[in-house]
Scaffold this motif. Sequence first.
Motif: not given
Length: 889
Positions: A882-883, A888-889
């Motif tokens: 999740l991290a 990458n967003r």
Amino acid sequence: MATSGVSASGGMLDVNSIVSQLMQVESAPLAKYDQKTASYQAKLSAYGQLSGAVGVFQSSLGGLTKAADFKALSAVASNADVLSASASAKAVAGNYKINVTQLAQSQTLTTPGVANSKSTIGTGAKTTISFQFGNVSGGFGLAGSTLGANVARDGISNGALTINGTAIATSSSTNSARALAEAINAKSTTTGVTATATPASSSATLFAGFGDVATGADGGYTLSVGGVQLAAQGADVAAGAGITAASIDTALTEPSSVLTALTNAGITVSGTAAGGDLKFTRADGANLVVEETVTGSPAAVNGGIGKGGGEVNGGSTTTAVSGISLSSTDASPITIAGSNPALAGLTAGTGGSYLGGAFTQDANIASGIVTIDSTNNTLEGIRDAVNKAGLGVTATIVSDGSANPYHLVFTSNATGANASMKMTLTGDDPAPADSALVDMLTYDPAGTQKMTQTSAAQDTKLSVNGIAVTSHSNNVGEAIQGVTLTVTQTGSSTLNVSKNTGTVKSNVEAFVKAYNDLNGTLKKLTGYNAETKTGGALQGDSTAQSVQSQIRRMMTTSISGLTGDITTLGQVGISFDKDGTLSLDASKFQKAMDKSFDDIGALFGAVGRSTDSLVSFSSSTSATKPGTYDLSITQLATQGALTGASALPASTTIAANTTWAVTLNDGTPSSAKNTTNVTIPAGTYTAAELAKVLQSSINGASAFSSAGSAVTASVDADGKLLLSSAKYGSASNIKLADVSGSTVDSLFGGATPTAGLDVAGTLGGHPVTGSGQTLTGLAGTDVEGLKVEVTGGAIGDRGTVSFSQGYAYQLNNLATTMLSKAGQITSRTDGINQSIKDVAKQRDAFSDKLTSVEARYRKQYSALDVMLTNMQATSSYLTQQLAAIAANR
């Protein structure tokens, strides 16, 4: 699942800690098992204390259970070097004066010496040595020869004679046997030897051919004997008109002043002058002088002694002398020495024998035989054969260092004058005994004595309050009734025999203390301590309470069946205090002992009494009930016996090599060990002697003596030979069979033996079992285990037998029952031990269960730990992913 951290092992959970805590909870019941075990162990220990206390209490009863122990008396000698003593219940209290003058000893015989103890003796011909034992009569000593004429003339010079190392004072006046005997007897205290002069006698042929006395115108003739004038003749008497043999006989015929004078001088007369055998004897051994005195011219007298042809008589003097006989006061050898003992008619050296002795066999001492042949005809072989035979004789070899140093020495194992030995040798019929053995070993006090007696068999001799007593042993029983004396040396002592009250008092005090110790133990184990607020290990325990109540109830109950003035403990000063302890009133107890000492024994021990003197109480058991029981006898016990068919002749000859097979007290089935061959010594015997020989020969058989079997032999009122087993009852029997020599029938005439019978009857109407002379009550009856011995009397009613059980006897039986395998204390401890085992099994089973529970917990929490660890890893991975997406967003 979120966690606050990881375990020390790397997992999410501390599994060990969790499981440990859980198991602490699970194992909590184990403590209860341990508590139960500790409780049982405490009770077991308490019962151990109780059992020990009961055992100590029972031990204190040991000196009180037998009524006879109360009757025993103490015996104390004032001179312990002379004697010691013990007293039984039959003794009478008192003071006794005892003087011991001789100690009993055994006989010792010694053979002549030989050069080598291993050398053969004789030819090896089979020879049987018969050993018999009995009493010897007749003096032991030496017989001297007649003294020489020179002694009558010159006497015996001083120093010529010593006896047993002591010089005998002699001189020129010691010129007769009487004078010599007086000199010897003056030293008898030192030498231990007395002398007796033999009678002095004139020759029995002295007056043979006595010629008529003729006297001439100046002649005279006088005849005197021992200074007593027998006849006198003056001058001018023709032959035949005066002294003749006939006239001498007339002068010696009563009434006669000459004969009276001779008698007063101690001279006796035998024979006649006319018969030529006139003899004069002086009993005291003084010299006896027969003298013819002649006066006148040389041919003035004719005739007289030895002048039967009318020859001239110039006078004559004939001196008759005698010898002496020595007697040893203790029958030991006599040693003769000195410068010239031959003057005294004695020979230098050491020796002695029975002179005119007689031997009387003692049938109560077993006799026996030993066979010597070519396999054992040496000193060592004879020694070993005698010792192996077990005849009651010990044989040894002694060396004296001389040219022929080796002597065989025989010593009787028994002391007493009745244990003198007689050794007779016979051959293997018809062959004679080996002559060399006969010359060495024959010993008959009444005949040939080839051995030397170095120590005589003798009795103990003593006096009790002036009354002479003899005993074959140095242990003297019944000189004082109920007292056994053990004498150790000669001398005097007083003996005080008194009631043993001190021991009785000590035993009673020990009994009181032991009970109080037991009572204290019971209180401690069953009571409650208010100070510590704790109860005893056996508080409320029914078994412990039962022990206490049974003992106390027994001690407070009167004795059933007891006769006498004392029937309770309180009457002798023993009573219970308020706290339950026993106390002893010493003053009251002493009074009871002084007044009724014997009754105290009955109060504590088991007592049986009979109204018939020939019936005695033997024993009882705990099952015997106290009471008084009528005794009825329907059959008396008898002995197995064989009685001759006819009276014995005046004398009976037993042939050499006579052996019988004797069967004694045989059972069913028959046993070979009850039969053995018995050799009867050869000889010619009177009826009484024959009975003694048979009894001692049979009893000498080792097969019988080792089994405790014996016979008695006697001659009955009809003169018949009677041989009986010493045993009574149905197990008593005897049978004889021929083997060799004289036959059984030659003595018993074909008679048939009869077996013995057991005593039979009833006690209190109850059935009993008879065995020999003993009756025993049967199980299940009031008289169970009660034993009485009937030693004689008649059949029919025989009075009563009473029995009582005293306190100590009952308490001892009670303690035995309590402590027995089936007893209440043992049963209780066995139960506790079983409970401990049961708890241990339960604890082990629960422990096994806890192991499986722990394993299950460990498995479950280990699996949970793995699952949590995996979830932790998944959570970490998702967090990382999740991290990364967010970055990458």
